[in-house]
Write an enzyme that holds these catalytic residues in place. Structure first.
Site, PDB file in Angstrom:
ATOM      1  N   MET A   1       0.686  -1.343   0.561  1.00 53.39           N
ATOM      2  CA  MET A   1       0.220   0.608   0.197  1.00 53.39           C
ATOM      3  C   MET A   1       0.768   1.085   0.057  1.00 53.39           C
ATOM      4  O   MET A   1       0.507   1.711   1.180  1.00 53.39           O
ATOM      5  CB  MET A   1      -0.677  -0.143   1.203  1.00 53.39           C
ATOM      6  CG  MET A   1      -1.888  -1.007   1.045  1.00 53.39           C
ATOM      7  SD  MET A   1      -2.791  -1.513   2.262  1.00 53.39           S
ATOM      8  CE  MET A   1      -1.296  -2.442   4.119  1.00 53.39           C
TER       9      MET A   1
ATOM     10  N   GLN B   1     -11.209   2.135   0.437  1.00 49.34           N
ATOM     11  CA  GLN B   1     -10.421   4.266   1.435  1.00 49.34           C
ATOM     12  C   GLN B   1     -11.708   5.397   1.016  1.00 49.34           C
ATOM     13  O   GLN B   1     -12.210   6.278   1.229  1.00 49.34           O
ATOM     14  CB  GLN B   1      -9.140   4.968   0.472  1.00 49.34           C
ATOM     15  CG  GLN B   1      -8.065   3.650   1.440  1.00 49.34           C
ATOM     16  CD  GLN B   1      -6.718   4.601   1.283  1.00 49.34           C
ATOM     17  OE1 GLN B   1      -6.812   4.671   0.122  1.00 49.34           O
ATOM     18  NE2 GLN B   1      -5.808   3.797   1.716  1.00 49.34           N
TER      19      GLN B   1
ATOM     20  N   THR C   1       2.091   1.338   6.296  1.00 46.37           N
ATOM     21  CA  THR C   1       1.067   2.842   5.472  1.00 46.37           C
ATOM     22  C   THR C   1       1.474   3.359   6.114  1.00 46.37           C
ATOM     23  O   THR C   1       0.828   3.222   7.436  1.00 46.37           O
ATOM     24  CB  THR C   1       0.555   1.927   4.379  1.00 46.37           C
ATOM     25  OG1 THR C   1      -0.363   3.359   4.576  1.00 46.37           O
ATOM     26  CG2 THR C   1      -0.481   0.716   5.186  1.00 46.37           C
ATOM     27  N   ASN C   2       1.160   4.555   6.191  1.00 46.19           N
ATOM     28  CA  ASN C   2       0.557   5.930   6.934  1.00 46.19           C
ATOM     29  C   ASN C   2      -1.185   6.156   7.965  1.00 46.19           C
ATOM     30  O   ASN C   2      -1.935   5.768   8.260  1.00 46.19           O
ATOM     31  CB  ASN C   2       1.309   7.222   7.417  1.00 46.19           C
ATOM     32  CG  ASN C   2       2.956   6.802   7.730  1.00 46.19           C
ATOM     33  OD1 ASN C   2       3.030   7.484   8.595  1.00 46.19           O
ATOM     34  ND2 ASN C   2       3.425   7.037   6.725  1.00 46.19           N
ATOM     35  N   THR C   3      -1.642   5.917   6.100  1.00 45.34           N
ATOM     36  CA  THR C   3      -2.825   6.338   5.686  1.00 45.34           C
ATOM     37  C   THR C   3      -3.719   4.114   6.563  1.00 45.34           C
ATOM     38  O   THR C   3      -5.085   5.371   7.533  1.00 45.34           O
ATOM     39  CB  THR C   3      -2.951   6.321   4.416  1.00 45.34           C
ATOM     40  OG1 THR C   3      -2.793   6.772   3.947  1.00 45.34           O
ATOM     41  CG2 THR C   3      -4.912   6.121   4.333  1.00 45.34           C
TER      42      THR C   3
ATOM     43  N   CYS D   1       3.832  10.251   4.272  1.00 45.04           N
ATOM     44  CA  CYS D   1       3.404   9.080   3.465  1.00 45.04           C
ATOM     45  C   CYS D   1       4.446   8.359   3.251  1.00 45.04           C
ATOM     46  O   CYS D   1       5.744   9.003   2.510  1.00 45.04           O
ATOM     47  CB  CYS D   1       2.539   9.565   2.665  1.00 45.04           C
ATOM     48  SG  CYS D   1       1.801   8.456   1.838  1.00 45.04           S
ATOM     49  N   THR D   2       4.751   6.627   3.576  1.00 43.94           N
ATOM     50  CA  THR D   2       5.912   6.094   3.182  1.00 43.94           C
ATOM     51  C   THR D   2       5.917   6.478   1.800  1.00 43.94           C
ATOM     52  O   THR D   2       7.516   5.903   1.487  1.00 43.94           O
ATOM     53  CB  THR D   2       5.743   4.174   3.289  1.00 43.94           C
ATOM     54  OG1 THR D   2       4.030   4.093   2.626  1.00 43.94           O
ATOM     55  CG2 THR D   2       4.924   4.122   4.502  1.00 43.94           C
ATOM     56  N   GLU D   3       5.274   7.131   1.084  1.00 44.41           N
ATOM     57  CA  GLU D   3       5.930   7.018  -0.368  1.00 44.41           C
ATOM     58  C   GLU D   3       6.883   8.159  -0.281  1.00 44.41           C
ATOM     59  O   GLU D   3       7.660   8.571  -2.371  1.00 44.41           O
ATOM     60  CB  GLU D   3       4.824   6.758  -1.555  1.00 44.41           C
ATOM     61  CG  GLU D   3       4.117   5.792  -2.272  1.00 44.41           C
ATOM     62  CD  GLU D   3       3.768   5.836  -0.906  1.00 44.41           C
ATOM     63  OE1 GLU D   3       2.763   3.616  -1.226  1.00 44.41           O
ATOM     64  OE2 GLU D   3       2.499   5.978  -0.244  1.00 44.41           O
TER      65      GLU D   3
END
Length: 239
Positions: free
Chosen positions: A10, A52, A83-85, A194-196
């Site tokens: 994710m 989401q 994932t943060n979200t 956000c991990t990205e």
């Protein structure tokens, strides 16, 4: 060494970074041919992203809880949700397994406090910035969290989903993020929440201290995994 369970996909772009960093850090700590013991469950992000957008967080929580049980069955000693979200459903996932999870917000807050800072700007998906679940976790550690303007939040979110999650890294988007950060008033540092985002920004790109949540999360996981005595298995967060 304990086995890290990674609940990822994710997106897989950042999950690949989780796996890479875990192995790099274990090799740095232990030397030689050592690598991390990892069990990875990678979901189809398109399915989760649809939940989401449609606000089906209960369904997303159930799907990720099921994935987490497979990691436990596969031998994971503890879990990291990559994932943060989706930490919005952290409690639902934790309740489904009998092994502890490391909360990404806690590792980030610990690093901020260790740096002696109290007021930070937050960049992340629209869900992470707009909804209280992540901000309140950080604030429970005594931090003040600043958010970008509505327009800037839309820009940050769009670049994450339309570019970074697809492996697209553009100089123009880096400059857009730098402009957003420049508009934070009173921020002592910036959370790359956000991990990205770590695929786009590094400390060299930002004049303020940055807190890269992916790296911080992996560092915490590796620290637990290489406890000298495996009887020191980490305990579940009390939060």
């Amino acid at each position: 060494m304990l086995t890290i369970g990674m609940l990822g996909g994710m997106s897989w772009e950042s999950s690949a970074e989780y796996y890479r960093l875990a192995n790099v850090l274990v090799r740095e700590r232990l030397g030689g041919l050592h690598s991390a013991k990892v069990v990875l469950h990678s979901v189809d992000f398109a399915e989760i992203e649809r939940m989401q957008v449609e606000g089906r967080w209960d369904d997303a929580g159930k799907a990720l809880a099921e994935a987490a049980t497979s990691l436990q069955a596969g031998g994971a000693d503890f879990l990291v949700l990559c994932t943060n979200t989706m930490h919005k459903v952290f409690d639902e996932i934790q309740a489904a397994v009998g092994i502890p999870m490391i909360h990404l917000g806690d590792t980030t807050a610990d690093a901020i406090k260790k740096a002696g800072l109290t007021t930070v700007g937050l960049l992340g998906t629209g869900f992470t910035m707009d909804q209280p679940f992540y901000r309140e976790r950080l604030e429970s550690h005594g931090l003040t969290v600043l958010l970008p303007s509505t327009e800037d939040r839309e820009t940050v979110h769009r670049i994450i989903y339309d570019e970074l999650c697809l492996g697209v890294v553009r100089d123009e988007s880096r400059r857009a993020y730098q402009d957003v950060i420049a508009r934070f008033e009173g921020a002592e540092g910036v959370i790359l929440g956000c991990t990205e985002i770590e695929l786009l920004l590094t400390q060299d790109d930002v004049p303020l201290p940055v807190f890269p949540t992916t790296r911080l999360h992996v560092e915490a996981a590796v620290e637990r995994a290489i406890l000298p005595d495996n009887r020191g298995t980490p305990t579940q967060s009390s939060r």
